[in-house]
Motif scaffolding. Structure first.
Motif, PDB file in Angstrom:
ATOM      1  N   ALA A 221       0.836  -1.203   0.000  1.00 37.67           N
ATOM      2  CA  ALA A 221       0.000   0.000   0.000  1.00 37.67           C
ATOM      3  C   ALA A 221       0.872   1.255   0.000  1.00 37.67           C
ATOM      4  O   ALA A 221       2.011   1.228   0.464  1.00 37.67           O
ATOM      5  N   PRO A 222       0.341   2.361  -0.518  1.00 35.48           N
ATOM      6  CA  PRO A 222       1.097   3.617  -0.473  1.00 35.48           C
ATOM      7  C   PRO A 222       1.446   3.985   0.966  1.00 35.48           C
ATOM      8  O   PRO A 222       0.586   3.939   1.849  1.00 35.48           O
ATOM      9  N   THR A 223       2.685   4.354   1.170  1.00 35.09           N
ATOM     10  CA  THR A 223       3.199   4.552   2.526  1.00 35.09           C
ATOM     11  C   THR A 223       4.138   5.746   2.546  1.00 35.09           C
ATOM     12  O   THR A 223       4.944   5.924   1.628  1.00 35.09           O
ATOM     13  N   ILE A 224       4.005   6.555   3.563  1.00 38.50           N
ATOM     14  CA  ILE A 224       4.958   7.640   3.757  1.00 38.50           C
ATOM     15  C   ILE A 224       5.921   7.235   4.863  1.00 38.50           C
ATOM     16  O   ILE A 224       5.501   6.808   5.943  1.00 38.50           O
ATOM     17  N   VAL A 225       7.218   7.342   4.573  1.00 37.56           N
ATOM     18  CA  VAL A 225       8.232   7.078   5.593  1.00 37.56           C
ATOM     19  C   VAL A 225       8.916   8.399   5.905  1.00 37.56           C
ATOM     20  O   VAL A 225       9.517   9.019   5.037  1.00 37.56           O
ATOM     21  N   ASN A 226       8.779   8.845   7.134  1.00 36.19           N
ATOM     22  CA  ASN A 226       9.406  10.096   7.583  1.00 36.19           C
ATOM     23  C   ASN A 226      10.286   9.830   8.800  1.00 36.19           C
ATOM     24  O   ASN A 226       9.958   8.996   9.648  1.00 36.19           O
ATOM     25  N   ASN A 227      11.362  10.577   8.899  1.00 36.55           N
ATOM     26  CA  ASN A 227      12.309  10.452  10.006  1.00 36.55           C
ATOM     27  C   ASN A 227      11.732  11.018  11.317  1.00 36.55           C
ATOM     28  O   ASN A 227      10.836  11.866  11.306  1.00 36.55           O
ATOM     29  N   VAL A 228      12.264  10.542  12.430  1.00 40.29           N
ATOM     30  CA  VAL A 228      11.827  10.991  13.763  1.00 40.29           C
ATOM     31  C   VAL A 228      11.897  12.513  13.902  1.00 40.29           C
ATOM     32  O   VAL A 228      10.935  13.167  14.322  1.00 40.29           O
ATOM     33  N   GLU A 229      13.046  13.087  13.556  1.00 44.60           N
ATOM     34  CA  GLU A 229      13.192  14.548  13.714  1.00 44.60           C
ATOM     35  C   GLU A 229      12.243  15.284  12.764  1.00 44.60           C
ATOM     36  O   GLU A 229      11.687  16.327  13.119  1.00 44.60           O
ATOM     37  N   THR A 230      12.061  14.738  11.574  1.00 46.19           N
ATOM     38  CA  THR A 230      11.167  15.376  10.609  1.00 46.19           C
ATOM     39  C   THR A 230       9.763  15.520  11.202  1.00 46.19           C
ATOM     40  O   THR A 230       9.202  16.617  11.216  1.00 46.19           O
ATOM     41  N   VAL A 231       9.197  14.424  11.697  1.00 46.33           N
ATOM     42  CA  VAL A 231       7.826  14.528  12.227  1.00 46.33           C
ATOM     43  C   VAL A 231       7.789  15.297  13.542  1.00 46.33           C
ATOM     44  O   VAL A 231       6.774  15.915  13.863  1.00 46.33           O
ATOM     45  N   SER A 232       8.910  15.329  14.263  1.00 39.47           N
ATOM     46  CA  SER A 232       8.936  16.093  15.517  1.00 39.47           C
ATOM     47  C   SER A 232       8.832  17.593  15.263  1.00 39.47           C
ATOM     48  O   SER A 232       8.548  18.365  16.177  1.00 39.47           O
ATOM     49  N   ASN A 233       9.095  18.026  14.026  1.00 38.86           N
ATOM     50  CA  ASN A 233       8.926  19.431  13.661  1.00 38.86           C
ATOM     51  C   ASN A 233       7.462  19.810  13.442  1.00 38.86           C
ATOM     52  O   ASN A 233       7.126  20.997  13.426  1.00 38.86           O
TER      53      ASN A 233
END
Lengths: 450, 206
Positions: A221-233
């Motif tokens: 399925a379509p999935t977004i992978v984002n880094n910890v610091e990225t989403v913490s912003n």
């Protein structure tokens, strides 16, 4: 406009040194209890998630992130908003947060998961809402025992206060977050390897195309992978708006970043810094940051963005900490990890240790990486211990060329992922800059730094 | 003891039921097996296969990829000394030698009394405390040879029991939340949101 999150060699957590101007992801870290729900809620926790759910559409949240020009903080530096925009339309979508921080000398996500896990959960929740995912997985490096405990606690807390589960804050939006531990494999930081691992398989990076899990990701399925610091912003961006974020830094480098400073510097640590506003010289020598080198030592080289980035030398010290500025000078800001080497250290040994790491962590799928990396490791080792041959230097460069044709930057690739091409930069930099050191090792069997 | 039993069986079954595909639980279940037995036994591999609908060979195939998963008994404390670049620049190899001397075993081996296993490990993301040591994945640093000997003494005397639990990493990671929402319900939610999104887009076009 710097602000530090001083983690000092003494092991004490000190209040941030210097002037505290802008802290985006590190705002809570001055509090010793920054990891608790009480501190989180007392310092604006979940206000942004609530605002997003109750006052903004998912598209409006995504638009703010696009405006902010938030570059991914994991290493590749791809715009998070653009990544979200590539999401294929489908019945099921997933968000995966990449917390498999293993790039040598990178330790900022380790800090965030241990010290502000609720912010991570809030950021992940905002991202899930924006992309329309009802299931998110936070994949943490298995070695982060305390981080795993604290993130799971934060997830439990979020369910307890109604910030996860069904119909969150009465908005109609429902979300589950699972915590997944890794089990010791550097390659799982590569997003497609991470997805394989998350599906219960060996951490083999997937063949591209498709280049982005936004097309085919977790369980197909379509999935977004984002880094910890990225989403913490994200909580800050939702609270203050994309324009406010973009007004920090300059050019494509917006907001702040956590820089992890380590190696032969007096005060290693994680420092939150406004992008492009200080230079490597400031970071390494500044009173508020690294405080320079040991007495009577000189800087010989530094690595600007984790072990896989090409080395920099004293002439690069006045470059600002910005994505494009560093790229233009022939390296990358990568994971924001700056490694300092002084003239007491042997550059042959440093290059060898980096090559050995990648050789050990190669997943083994692609011959240039698996065999080339292993050859380079062995040849570098024999040079380092005094058994090298003069023709070894050409052999090393030839091997580098086979892994990454031309040994150019950004690297060309003969492999499925970029792990293989991460080996040549250190080797070629060390040989071209410190050829005399190599020759002393080879001809006289001795290390000038021993 | 090698299959999951009692409370551990309950944890294992809950883990396997969390994911859209139960195979996603393979790695967490291997960790859980280590919590129970100290390492991943053949019986545990077979049991994990039963729990997630895979063969033992498939589980083994996955598990053998990962450094943290052990297939032979290890010491009560697995001590990892980092020698990667940031630690090397601050004496990581010297510390590894000292650790080896203190424990009387080379890296990769377990002391005769079964208490300590020594490993050389790659970057543990504790670089500002270089040279760094992980003991059952709890972090210490900077550590010199004296500090290392002291840590070993504290482990033996039980002083660090609170900070360093036995075996792997999941012992204190307990999900305390309702079961995830069923996928079918997620699909319906998805369809509803997409319809809303389209309606919003259509109203903007008008």
């Amino acid at each position: 406009m710097p602000s530090g999150l001083g983690r000092t060699r003494s092991g004490r957590r000190e209040p941030p040194p210097g002037r505290c101007s802008v802290r985006i992801v590190g705002g809570r870290l001055e509090h010793p209890d920054s990891h608790t729900l009480e501190r989180f809620l007392a310092t604006g926790g979940n206000n942004s998630f609530r605002k997003a759910l109750l006052e903004m559409t998912p598209e409006a949240v995504a638009a703010e992130v696009l405006t902010a020009n938030l570059l991914g903080r994991g290493g590749a530096g791809f715009e998070a908003g653009r990544k979200w925009g590539m999401l294929r339309k489908a019945k099921r979508r997933y968000l995966v947060v990449n917390g498999d921080e293993s790039e040598p000398a990178t330790f900022k996500d380790h800090l965030l998961v241990e010290r502000d896990p609720h912010q991570l959960v809030e950021g992940a929740s905002i991202a899930a809402y924006a992309i329309g995912a009802s299931l998110a997985v936070i994949y943490l490096r298995g070695e982060f025992a305390l981080g795993l405990e604290r993130v799971q606690e934060a997830i439990n807390d979020a369910y307890r206060i109604g910030a996860l589960g069904r119909d969150i804050f009465g908005s109609g939006f429902s979300l589950d977050i699972l915590l997944q531990p890794g089990a010791g494999a550097y390659i799982c930081g590569e997003e497609t390897a991470l997805l394989e691992s998350l599906e219960g398989k060996r951490g083999f990076p997937r063949i591209k195309p498709p280049y982005f899990p936004a097309v085919i990701g977790l369980y197909g399925a379509p999935t977004i992978v984002n880094n910890v610091e990225t989403v913490s912003n994200l909580p800050w961006i939702v609270e203050h708006g994309g324009e406010a974020f973009k007004s920090l830094g300059s050019g494509r480098s917006t907001g702040t970043r956590l820089f992890a400073l380590s190696g032969q510097v007096n005060r290693p640590g994680v420092y939150e810094v406004e992008m492009t506003k200080i230079t490597f010289r400031d970071l390494i020598f500044g009173e508020e940051y690294g405080q320079g080198l040991a007495p009577s030592r000189n800087l010989t080289a530094f690595i600007p963005g984790g072990a896989s980035s090409p080395w920099f030398f004293p002439e690069h010290l006045d470059l600002p900490l910005g994505q494009d500025e560093v790229a233009k000078a022939g390296s990358m800001l990568g994971s924001g990890s700056v490694i300092v080497m002084d003239d007491s250290s042997c550059p042959v040994r440093s290059a060898w240790r980096i090559a050995r790491f990648f050789a050990r962590e190669s997943c083994g799928q692609c011959t240039p990486c698996r065999e080339g990396g292993t050859w380079i490791d062995r040849i570098m080792e024999r040079i380092e211990i005094g058994n090298g041959r003069e023709e070894d230097l050409d052999l090393l460069l030839d091997l580098c060329d086979n892994i990454s044709p031309g040994v150019v930057w950004p690297p060309a690739q003969t492999t499925i992922c970029v792990l293989g091409p991460s080996i040549p930069p250190a080797i070629s930099a060390a040989i071209s800059r410190f050829r005399d050191d190599f020759l002393l090792h080879i001809k006289e069997g001795r290390c000038p730094h021993a | 003891m090698a299959r999951f039993e009692g409370e551990m069986l309950g944890r294992a079954e809950r883990l396997a039921s969390l994911y859209p595909d139960p195979r996603s639980a393979i790695i967490p279940l291997c960790h859980l097996a280590q919590e129970q037995d100290g390492y991943v036994t053949e019986e545990a591999i077979a049991h994990i296969g039963e729990l997630v609908g895979a063969t033992g060979a498939e589980v083994q195939g996955t598990a053998s990829f990962y450094d943290m998963l052990k297939f032979e008994p290890v010491g009560k404390y697995v001590i990892g000394v980092c020698t990667n670049i940031s630690c090397m620049l601050r004496g990581g190899y010297e510390l590894l030698d000292a650790a080896s001397n203190t424990l009387g075993v080379p890296p990769g081996e377990t002391t005769a009394d079964g208490i300590f296993t020594l490993e050389e490990v790659e970057c543990v993301a504790h670089c500002d405390k270089a040279p760094a040591v992980q003991i059952n994945y709890r972090y210490f640093g900077p550590v010199d040879s004296d500090a290392f000997a002291e840590l070993v003494g504290q482990l033996k005397s039980g002083e660090l029991d609170e900070q360093v639990p036995e075996h792997g990493t999941l012992i204190r990671v307990l999900r305390d939340a309702p079961p995830p929402i069923p996928l079918e319900e997620i699909d319906a939610e998805r369809a509803r949101q997409d319809a809303e999104r389209e309606a919003r887009a259509a109203s903007r076009e008008v």
